[in-house]
Motif scaffolding. Structure first.
Motif, PDB file in Angstrom:
ATOM      1  N   SER A   1     -13.402 -62.467 106.002  1.00  0.00           N
ATOM      2  CA  SER A   1     -12.424 -61.799 104.745  1.00  0.00           C
ATOM      3  C   SER A   1     -11.792 -62.893 104.053  1.00  0.00           C
ATOM      4  O   SER A   1     -11.306 -63.780 104.536  1.00  0.00           O
ATOM      5  CB  SER A   1     -11.261 -61.336 105.625  1.00  0.00           C
ATOM      6  OG  SER A   1     -10.327 -60.555 104.767  1.00  0.00           O
TER       7      SER A   1
ATOM      8  N   PRO B   1     -11.861 -60.780  95.626  1.00  0.00           N
ATOM      9  CA  PRO B   1     -12.531 -60.341  96.930  1.00  0.00           C
ATOM     10  C   PRO B   1     -12.569 -58.825  96.664  1.00  0.00           C
ATOM     11  O   PRO B   1     -11.733 -58.017  96.421  1.00  0.00           O
ATOM     12  CB  PRO B   1     -11.608 -60.423  97.962  1.00  0.00           C
ATOM     13  CG  PRO B   1     -10.594 -61.698  97.411  1.00  0.00           C
ATOM     14  CD  PRO B   1     -10.476 -61.413  96.084  1.00  0.00           C
TER      15      PRO B   1
ATOM     16  N   ALA C   1     -14.154 -57.250 101.873  1.00  0.00           N
ATOM     17  CA  ALA C   1     -13.315 -58.442 101.799  1.00  0.00           C
ATOM     18  C   ALA C   1     -14.209 -59.692 101.565  1.00  0.00           C
ATOM     19  O   ALA C   1     -13.564 -60.741 101.805  1.00  0.00           O
ATOM     20  CB  ALA C   1     -12.925 -58.766 103.354  1.00  0.00           C
TER      21      ALA C   1
ATOM     22  N   ASN D   1     -12.970 -54.927  97.716  1.00  0.00           N
ATOM     23  CA  ASN D   1     -12.626 -53.712  98.806  1.00  0.00           C
ATOM     24  C   ASN D   1     -13.677 -52.695  98.817  1.00  0.00           C
ATOM     25  O   ASN D   1     -14.044 -52.174  97.994  1.00  0.00           O
ATOM     26  CB  ASN D   1     -11.244 -53.088  98.196  1.00  0.00           C
ATOM     27  CG  ASN D   1     -10.735 -51.952  99.201  1.00  0.00           C
ATOM     28  OD1 ASN D   1     -11.248 -51.588 100.262  1.00  0.00           O
ATOM     29  ND2 ASN D   1      -9.918 -51.259  98.512  1.00  0.00           N
TER      30      ASN D   1
ATOM     31  N   TYR E   1      -6.885 -58.813  95.373  1.00  0.00           N
ATOM     32  CA  TYR E   1      -6.583 -59.535  96.623  1.00  0.00           C
ATOM     33  C   TYR E   1      -6.750 -61.012  96.507  1.00  0.00           C
ATOM     34  O   TYR E   1      -7.002 -61.686  97.426  1.00  0.00           O
ATOM     35  CB  TYR E   1      -7.775 -59.195  97.554  1.00  0.00           C
ATOM     36  CG  TYR E   1      -7.591 -57.622  97.917  1.00  0.00           C
ATOM     37  CD1 TYR E   1      -6.504 -57.300  98.877  1.00  0.00           C
ATOM     38  CD2 TYR E   1      -8.346 -56.621  97.304  1.00  0.00           C
ATOM     39  CE1 TYR E   1      -6.274 -55.673  98.918  1.00  0.00           C
ATOM     40  CE2 TYR E   1      -8.180 -55.160  97.560  1.00  0.00           C
ATOM     41  CZ  TYR E   1      -7.111 -55.015  98.287  1.00  0.00           C
ATOM     42  OH  TYR E   1      -7.070 -53.699  98.505  1.00  0.00           O
TER      43      TYR E   1
ATOM     44  N   ARG F   1     -11.814 -50.572 108.540  1.00  0.00           N
ATOM     45  CA  ARG F   1     -11.154 -51.542 107.819  1.00  0.00           C
ATOM     46  C   ARG F   1      -9.569 -51.700 108.520  1.00  0.00           C
ATOM     47  O   ARG F   1      -8.950 -50.568 108.291  1.00  0.00           O
ATOM     48  CB  ARG F   1     -10.804 -51.183 106.158  1.00  0.00           C
ATOM     49  CG  ARG F   1     -10.568 -52.231 105.306  1.00  0.00           C
ATOM     50  CD  ARG F   1     -10.410 -51.695 103.836  1.00  0.00           C
ATOM     51  NE  ARG F   1      -9.218 -51.010 103.754  1.00  0.00           N
ATOM     52  CZ  ARG F   1      -8.670 -50.260 103.086  1.00  0.00           C
ATOM     53  NH1 ARG F   1      -9.403 -50.276 101.873  1.00  0.00           N
ATOM     54  NH2 ARG F   1      -7.646 -49.440 102.893  1.00  0.00           N
TER      55      ARG F   1
ATOM     56  N   ARG G   1      -4.631 -63.129 109.688  1.00  0.00           N
ATOM     57  CA  ARG G   1      -5.948 -62.674 109.613  1.00  0.00           C
ATOM     58  C   ARG G   1      -6.833 -63.364 110.469  1.00  0.00           C
ATOM     59  O   ARG G   1      -7.740 -62.743 111.238  1.00  0.00           O
ATOM     60  CB  ARG G   1      -6.440 -62.751 108.203  1.00  0.00           C
ATOM     61  CG  ARG G   1      -7.881 -62.364 107.752  1.00  0.00           C
ATOM     62  CD  ARG G   1      -7.974 -62.855 106.344  1.00  0.00           C
ATOM     63  NE  ARG G   1      -8.225 -64.191 106.094  1.00  0.00           N
ATOM     64  CZ  ARG G   1      -8.317 -64.501 104.520  1.00  0.00           C
ATOM     65  NH1 ARG G   1      -8.164 -63.960 103.697  1.00  0.00           N
ATOM     66  NH2 ARG G   1      -8.440 -65.930 104.563  1.00  0.00           N
TER      67      ARG G   1
ATOM     68  N   ALA H   1      -9.489 -61.546 102.040  1.00  0.00           N
ATOM     69  CA  ALA H   1      -8.321 -60.598 101.714  1.00  0.00           C
ATOM     70  C   ALA H   1      -7.265 -60.368 102.842  1.00  0.00           C
ATOM     71  O   ALA H   1      -7.298 -61.151 103.623  1.00  0.00           O
ATOM     72  CB  ALA H   1      -9.209 -59.108 101.163  1.00  0.00           C
ATOM     73  N   ASN H   2      -6.599 -59.357 102.584  1.00  0.00           N
ATOM     74  CA  ASN H   2      -5.666 -59.295 103.596  1.00  0.00           C
ATOM     75  C   ASN H   2      -5.975 -57.966 104.653  1.00  0.00           C
ATOM     76  O   ASN H   2      -5.085 -57.166 104.967  1.00  0.00           O
ATOM     77  CB  ASN H   2      -4.206 -58.810 102.888  1.00  0.00           C
ATOM     78  CG  ASN H   2      -4.387 -57.444 102.178  1.00  0.00           C
ATOM     79  OD1 ASN H   2      -5.413 -56.873 101.590  1.00  0.00           O
ATOM     80  ND2 ASN H   2      -2.925 -56.953 102.126  1.00  0.00           N
TER      81      ASN H   2
ATOM     82  N   THR I   1      -5.990 -53.545 107.861  1.00  0.00           N
ATOM     83  CA  THR I   1      -5.155 -54.286 107.300  1.00  0.00           C
ATOM     84  C   THR I   1      -4.353 -55.356 108.032  1.00  0.00           C
ATOM     85  O   THR I   1      -4.131 -54.913 109.260  1.00  0.00           O
ATOM     86  CB  THR I   1      -4.225 -53.491 106.452  1.00  0.00           C
ATOM     87  OG1 THR I   1      -4.664 -52.415 105.596  1.00  0.00           O
ATOM     88  CG2 THR I   1      -3.260 -54.092 105.401  1.00  0.00           C
TER      89      THR I   1
END
Ligand code: PMP
Length: 343
Positions: free
Chosen positions: A282, A146, A151, A148, A176, A322, A263, A284-285, A324
């Motif tokens: 997303s 994924p 995502a 950055n 990710y 963005r 998430r 990702a994290n 987290t």
């Protein structure tokens, strides 16, 4: 594919630095070969330059062979070493998707290598044919999936189509991947001699502080990286900490599952705010959101003691923040702050 043809020509035939630990491994009662301080404090000896125990453990965990694994001081070191191995400064060019992780362009700059940024589509999707066309002639092509900060994942078959059509090395950054719906491409590495995959213990594994990056590739590429790396690039404390920590595999997996479920909580909650124009899905994290005024919201959150990343200056990312995914408690604090935000 002839990998040696892609290596910097002036490195061919180079002799690697040979450390004391390279020249003698094994047991002895007296070690007087490395100019170390002889008084035992746990770290007075140089570490294993090839991190054999740690690689054996990681290779088992990742269902691959230690000979296909290179370890770096974070993925950032792996990225830099790829430039040094494949790119002649001032001559070669590399390509990278954009927007994406900032170190590809920083490393390119430091190594005096021109970087061609290939834009994603406006909606952050990926146009494979355009990437194949625009990356022609580059030594390296950086793909992040994924990605950055978007995502998004790139569909697996699109990645392999690019690898099959690219005459240089495709660097697939899977920092990710543990948060993604689909598995990564590690299982397919053997089929593609010009593919290297970067992963890291900094994200799902929760070990950003020890700096450990993983690079998977053909034995040939790995042995070249071993030749050009600084001799003791992964220190003793990192090797030992990682070895011990990897015994907590269940904890690592349950934390990843928790982050993925948090998430979802954040994604659903963020959709409801009138000042949020788009919540990008997303893998990702973290979550990228487009808002009506990113600078204002960013500053508001800072004033509440909450720091997110303003990505508005990145290509195609106007007015985006963005976030987290934090702990459940931290995420609640963000949502409480957003509930009180006056447009
Ligand atoms: N790749 C990507 C896509 C990242 O976002 C990051 C860090 N934010 C890294 C690599 C860096 O990883 P490491 O901590 O292993 O250097």
């Amino acid at each position: 594919m002839n990998i040696e043809q892609l290596i910097r020509p002036d490195l061919i035939g180079m002799k690697a630095y040979s450390s004391a630990r390279d020249e003698f491994e094994g047991t002895a009662s007296v070690f007087l070969d490395a100019n170390e301080n002889p008084n035992d404090n746990g770290v007075n000896r140089y570490p294993d330059p090839l991190q054999k125990s740690l690689k054996a453990k990681l290779a088992t965990l990742k269902e691959t062979n230690p000979e296909n694994l290179f370890l770096g001081n974070g993925s950032d070191e792996c990225i830099d070493l790829l430039f040094r191995l494949f790119c002649s400064p001032g001559i070669d060019t590399v390509a990278a998707m954009s927007p994406s992780y900032g170190m590809y362009s920083v490393s390119a700059r430091i190594n005096n290598v021109e970087l061609k940024e290939i834009l994603l589509n406006e909606d952050f999707t990926f146009s494979t044919d355009r990437f194949i066309e625009e990356s022609k002639g580059s030594k390296l092509l950086f793909l992040c999936s994924p990605n950055n900060p978007t995502a998004f994942s790139i569909p697996r078959k699109e990645i392999t189509r690019i690898v099959e059509n690219f005459s240089g090395i495709v660097v697939l950054d899977e920092a990710y991947i543990d948060f993604a719906k689909e598995p990564g491409l590690l299982g397919e590495l053997e089929k593609y001699p010009n593919l290297v995959i970067c992963q890291t213990l900094s994200k799902a594994f929760g070990l950003a502080g020890i700096r450990l990056g993983l690079l998977f590739g053909s034995k040939e590429i790995i042995s070249w990286l071993n030749k050009i790396k600084p001799p003791y690039n992964v220190n003793q404390l990192t090797q030992q900490f990682a070895l011990d920590y990897l015994n907590n595999w269940e904890k690592i997996q349950s934390e990843t599952a928790e982050i993925i479920s948090e998430r979802k909580v954040l994604e659903i909650a963020l959709e409801k705010y009138s000042f949020v124009e788009e919540v990008f899905p997303s893998d990702a994290n973290f979550i990228l959101v487009r808002v009506n005024d990113a600078n204002k919201l960013y500053q508001y959150l800072i004033n509440r003691g909450i720091v997110v990343r303003n990505r508005s200056t990145q290509p195609l990312c106007q007015n985006t923040l963005r976030l987290t995914v934090g702990t459940a408690k931290e995420n609640q604090l963000v949502l409480e702050a957003l509930n009180q935000y006056q447009i």
